[in-house]
Design an enzyme around this catalytic site. Structure first.
Site, PDB file in Angstrom:
ATOM      1  N   GLU A 477       0.814  -1.218   0.000  1.00  0.00           N
ATOM      2  CA  GLU A 477       0.000   0.000   0.000  1.00  0.00           C
ATOM      3  C   GLU A 477       0.850   1.271   0.000  1.00  0.00           C
ATOM      4  O   GLU A 477       0.565   2.220   0.727  1.00  0.00           O
ATOM      5  CB  GLU A 477      -0.968   0.014   1.203  1.00  0.00           C
ATOM      6  CG  GLU A 477      -1.945  -1.134   1.143  1.00  0.00           C
ATOM      7  CD  GLU A 477      -3.002  -1.130   2.254  1.00  0.00           C
ATOM      8  OE1 GLU A 477      -4.153  -1.466   1.960  1.00  0.00           O
ATOM      9  OE2 GLU A 477      -2.666  -0.800   3.405  1.00  0.00           O
ATOM     10  N   LEU A 478       1.893   1.277  -0.816  1.00  0.00           N
ATOM     11  CA  LEU A 478       2.784   2.439  -0.823  1.00  0.00           C
ATOM     12  C   LEU A 478       2.276   3.507  -1.790  1.00  0.00           C
ATOM     13  O   LEU A 478       2.152   4.670  -1.425  1.00  0.00           O
ATOM     14  CB  LEU A 478       4.205   2.000  -1.187  1.00  0.00           C
ATOM     15  CG  LEU A 478       4.802   0.941  -0.250  1.00  0.00           C
ATOM     16  CD1 LEU A 478       6.140   0.452  -0.768  1.00  0.00           C
ATOM     17  CD2 LEU A 478       4.949   1.473   1.168  1.00  0.00           C
TER      18      LEU A 478
END
Ligand SMILES: *[C@@H]1O[C@H](CO)[C@@H](O)[C@H](O)[C@H]1NC(C)=O
Ligand SMILES: *[C@@H]1O[C@H](CO)[C@@H](O)[C@H](O)[C@H]1NC(C)=O
Ligand SMILES: *[C@@H]1O[C@H](CO)[C@@H](O)[C@H](O)[C@H]1NC(C)=O
Ligand SMILES: *[C@@H]1O[C@H](CO)[C@@H](O)[C@H](O)[C@H]1NC(C)=O
Ligand SMILES: *[C@@H]1O[C@H](CO)[C@@H](O)[C@H](O)[C@H]1NC(C)=O
Ligand SMILES: *[C@@H]1O[C@H](CO)[C@@H](O)[C@H](O)[C@H]1NC(C)=O
Length: 927
Positions: A477-478
């Site tokens: 989830e960057l």
């Protein structure tokens, strides 16, 4: 006593057999764990984490019980020293002696014979130190001591350094201990929304002393890369090319000259498939590398579960001197497959097939597109030293039983042990693997990047030979979360933070993956919109797309969390993308699991202990007087259950609690099923959707989470329902509550056409057949990985004159076809059901369920005698872990199901059989 063996045996299938170097394993029980300030000293055994030893010595209670993860914070705030017994069997005449640590968690100061050896600061690196000089001057039998500092304290100290990097508010997701992004330690050790925060410390993986003679070497790590000649990362290779076998060995000791590598490849019968000397030998500092060509026809392919056999080979390697004499040998188990993440531009041919423009985002195994079915794996325990091979095997057998072929091994836990990949190799489970970064942005100073480079190089090389290794992602989830938070809340910092993100996840990690492996694809972030460009003439071949999207085009992966349960079954609210890598909703564990973890007086839905064990939402510094955010998560489960199912109303408070827990599980399973049907149908829609991995496979402890399998292995409703809807051929209803439009599809992920018949029948809840005007059957044929419409109607028309709260459609499909890589024609069947209103309103009747068990056949029989039974549930008591062949199904009156079971663990001596009960949704209202 030190135990030593002339031949070290490491792991199940990776037996490193040095010819004559001496390896003294430091694993074992004669260690002491102490903290002098606290006046604690207890026996310890390596591998170890301090909490586990303190619990074994009864200095602390069960860390998983009640609110102990709050009560035991002092353990995380303290230093812990491991001291060995005197190492009496060392050979002081060895030419050189090394200490080798496969894992130190995390901040350790190492002393040998009272002298400082080194300090370490990365849980995920292998460390090795030359201690020859220290031993030469050691007067007594040397003692090894490992002093572990407090990770939460050191993280805070690093964060407080003058000039230290900071990020906009909200970028770092804080669960319980802050500042995890500054340290290379399992990030969920500091808390997560599904887990406790223990921040354990200790030598968590094996360690050894290695003694070498002058010419001897010790293999500390090795890489085997198997790919098609000419293959490049992230690009589908030419399947006509022969295999390249590239082997590279990391060793300690003199580098020597004119060394070579011999290899032998053996099949399951130990017949030699190929052998000889590797060519193109290169030697560097402590590394020797070579390659061979293996003709395609010499080997059989490895396939994932459900797509073909899992053929494996044993690769033996020998490092030889200039006279072809063996210096050291090692063996690894390997498989021959190509697995590629195809993020390429949608081709003209794909456009002509009706696929929406944009980019692909799917996996291809051995040149074939396939539908990835699976879930997300999280650390199965807060203490990795408790994770045994047997536990992972049980869990992975449930994955296979659940018709799954891929797990996303979520970061940020820990890099998976070799035995986990070994089991996945055998069972055919593709492991999407990630570097351990998630839900934060990370420092990019030189020291941090160098530390990460060491970690990544070691891990990439260690596991690359496993055919189950599917992919490397930079972290969790960057792009979709972290960078978009920056874009929204601190746009002035966006460019700087994107540049930093690229420095770590592109400039640092891409050369490490691509430089060591040609066989594995890489993407910097799960989830993302994929790449904009892949160009191997660029210094960093991957250029990310970010939000550079053309309207009408489809790119990349999706994740989806929506806690407004009113929208749960509204499929137009689900994201449309090429691949779904995360989605879900939390539910309560069973009463049986709660009983393992909390006191009887806390067994009610919103008890303080349950609320405080619930970690959804991220509490942001939760303490025992702060309920604000956890009550929100409890409320979401409550509202969803009330909205869609009859509310439990039982006099006995524990029975009522159990019914509540179970109803939250039904909602969870129902919601996931709805999404899985939607994503799978997408394989035949313009999005050409080719993967669905729900959040999450299993639990780390006993608490409300998104898991389908509880901490001890008990299946929640979800795992049964996912198993059903992950069958190759499914029939699935899609209902638009606003327009009344009902469509039923048959979806297949087989690789060839299937054809058959779908049947439709309407009933009221008493089981009376209703004469609703839709076809009673339809012939269908579905192409490879595709979907077809088999019924279309509008409930506003067809239900005219019927009570929508008292109708149910039962649909089933039966089709003939073949599994991939099989010549055998077989029948695939599936049943599903549809009701136009919420089951909270449905006119349920007592279905008169009856249950019997046959000791002869070891099967249960469930019969509905009076009415339609929705969500029929077989439940079994504590003391056993098992799963039924089917569960959470529908029964019509007069219908019986014969249900077998698979027992995984039984402490009841078979007595659990007498405690099995059956219920359906109607029972919620039975006082
Ligand atoms: C605790 O560990 C830290 C970090 O390794 C170290 O600096 C400190 O001296 C240790 N304190 C004690 C009392 O051992
Ligand atoms: C093949 O060799 C390995 C190791 O030498 C041995 O463990 C295994 O039992 C052998 N298998 C067969 C089928 O002979
Ligand atoms: C070294 O010996 C192995 C067999 O042990 C043989 O396969 C290989 O061809 C030999 N290599 C050279 C360069 O002679
Ligand atoms: C060895 O190197 C040559 C020249 O780069 C290359 O053509 C050949 O394919 C390599 N052999 C193997 C087995 O990789
Ligand atoms: C609750 O969560 C919100 C974000 O969802 C956060 O802003 C707030 O500080 C949290 N409250 C407490 C008391 O932790
Ligand atoms: C639990 O507490 C939440 C938050 O106060 C509330 O919304 C919910 O109704 C409660 N659930 C039950 C089953 O009592």
């Amino acid at each position: 006593m030190r135990r030593w063996t002339p031949q070290a045996v490491i792991a199940l299938t990776v037996a490193v057999v040095p010819s004559s170097c001496r390896v003294i394993e430091l694993s074992g029980s004669d260690w002491t764990l102490s903290n002098p300030l606290l006046n604690i000293s207890v026996p310890a055994k390596l591998p170890s984490q301090a909490h586990v030893e303190l619990f074994a010595a009864q200095v602390i209670g069960d860390p998983y019980f009640g609110l102990n993860d709050f009560n035991l914070r002092w353990v995380a705030w303290s230093n812990w020293t491991y001291t060995s017994a005197p190492l009496i069997s060392l050979n002081k005449d060895a030419a050189s002696t090394y200490l080798v640590f496969n894992g130190l968690d995390t901040f350790s100061t190492i002393e040998l014979c009272g002298k400082h050896v080194a300090s370490t600061n990365n849980q995920f690196r292998q460390y090795y130190f030359d201690v020859t000089n220290i031993l030469e001057t050691c007067a007594e039998d040397p003692v090894l001591s490992l002093n572990f500092g407090s990770a939460p304290e050191i993280a805070n100290e690093i964060a407080a350094q003058p000039g230290q990097e900071t990020w906009p508010y909200g970028v770092e997701m804080v669960y319980e201990f802050p500042n995890r992004q500054f340290i290379r330690k399992e990030q969920s050790d500091f808390g997560w929304d599904w887990g406790p925060a223990f921040a354990p410390a200790g030598p968590w993986l094996p360690a050894s002393v290695v003694e070498l003679g002058v010419e001897e070497i010790y293999v500390r790590n090795s890489l085997v890369d198997i790919y098609r000649l000419g293959q490049l990362n992230n690009l589908p290779p030419d399947q006509e090319q022969p295999w390249v076998l590239n082997a590279s060995v990391d060793y300690l000791g003199q580098s020597g000259s004119n060394r070579g590598i011999n290899y032998r490849l053996l099949d399951a019968d130990n017949s030699t498939v190929s052998s000889g000397s590797l060519t193109n030998i290169t030697t560097g500092q402590g590394v020797i590398t070579g390659a061979a060509i293996i003709p395609s026809e010499s080997v059989q392919l490895w396939w994932p579960n459900g797509l073909g056999p899992q053929t494996l080979y044993r690769l033996e390697l020998e490092i030889v001197d200039s006279g072809n004499k063996t210096i050291v040998s090692l063996a690894k188990r390997v498989g021959f497959r190509t697995i590629v993440l195809n993020e390429g531009v949608i081709t003209a041919q794909q456009l002509a097939q009706g696929i929406a423009p944009g980019n692909n985002w799917h996996f291809e195994i051995n040149g074939h597109e396939f539908y990835a079915k699976g879930s997300n794996f999280i650390p199965p325990d807060a203490f990795w030293v408790r994770v045994t091979e047997a536990r992972i095997r049980d869990l992975f057998e449930a994955v296979v039983a659940g018709n799954q072929n891929m797990l996303r091994v979520w970061s940020s836990g820990a890099y998976s042990p070799d035995f986990m990949y070994d089991i996945a190799d055998e069972l055919g489970i593709l492991l999407w693997s990630e570097f351990e970064f998630g839900d934060a942005l990370y420092p990019v100073d030189r020291e941090f990047l160098d530390n990460v480079s060491e970690e990544a190089t070691y891990q990439v090389r260690r596991v690359n030979h496993h055919p189950s290794l599917a992919f490397w992602a930079g972290g969790n989830e960057l792009e979709n979360l972290e960078l978009s938070i920056v874009e929204k809340t601190a746009p002035d910092q966006y460019d700087r933070l994107v540049a930093e993100y690229e420095k770590l996840f592109l400039e640092t990690l891409v050369p490490i993956v691509f430089g060591n492996s040609k066989s594995i694809s890489y993407a910097p972030s799960s989830t993302s919109n994929g790449y904009l460009e892949l160009d191997f003439s660029l210094p960093v071949p991957l250029v990310e797309r970010y939000e550079n999207k053309t309207p009408g085009s489809i790119y990349g992966e999706t994740d989806y969390y929506n806690y407004n349960s009113a929208l749960a079954f509204n499929f137009s609210s689900y994201p449309v993308g090429r691949f779904s890598n995360e989605f879900g909703y939390h539910s309560m564990p069973s009463l049986q699991s709660w009983r393992q973890a909390i006191s009887p007086e806390d067994l009610y839905f919103n008890s303080t202990v349950i609320q405080l064990r619930n970690r959804h939402y991220p509490p942001g510094g939760l303490n025992t007087s702060n309920f604000e955010n956890t009550t929100k998560g409890m409320g979401e489960m409550t509202v969803a259950a009330q909205r869609w199912y009859p509310v439990p109303d039982k006099q006995d408070s524990v029975a009522n609690f159990s019914a509540w827990c179970h109803t939250t599980q039904i909602f969870q399973a129902d919601f996931y099923q709805s999404q899985i049907m939607f994503y799978r149908r997408g394989s035949g829609m313009s999005e050409r959707q080719l993967g669905c991995l729900y959040w999450q496979l299993e639990d780390i402890w006993q608490t409300p989470t998104w898991a389908g399998i509880e901490y001890d292995g008990r299946w929640k409703v979800l795992h049964y329902v996912a198993r059903d809807i992950y069958q190759p051929v499914i029939i699935s209803p899609f209902f638009n509550r606003t327009t009344g439009e009902l469509e039923v599809y048959v979806t297949s992920d087989l690789w060839s056409d299937v054809s058959g018949t779908a049947n439709f029948a309407w009933y009221d809840w008493s089981g009376k057949k209703l004469d609703i005007d839709t076809p009673t059957s339809a012939e269908f044929s579905v192409g490879a990985i595709n979907t077809t419409l088999v019924l279309k109607a509008n409930t506003k028309d067809i239900l005219n004159g019927f009570d929508p709260e008292n109708v149910i459609l039962v649909a089933n499909a039966s089709a003939e076809g073949k599994l991939p890589n099989s010549d055998q024609q077989q029948t695939f069947t599936h049943e599903n059901w549809f009701h136009p209103t919420s089951l909270a309103k449905a006119k349920l009747v007592d279905p008169g369920l009856e249950l019997s068990h046959s000791a002869d056949t070891q099967k249960f029989t469930v019969t509905a005698t009076k009415g339609v039974a929705a969500w029929v549930w077989l439940d079994y008591p504590e003391g056993a872990v098992l799963y039924f062949d089917q569960n959470a199904f529908l029964l019509l009156p007069g219908q019986s199901k014969v249900v077998g079971y698979t027992v995984k663990n039984d402490t009841t001596g078979g007595g659990w059989v007498d405690g099995v009960t059956v219920r359906s949704l109607w029972d919620n209202n039975v006082p």
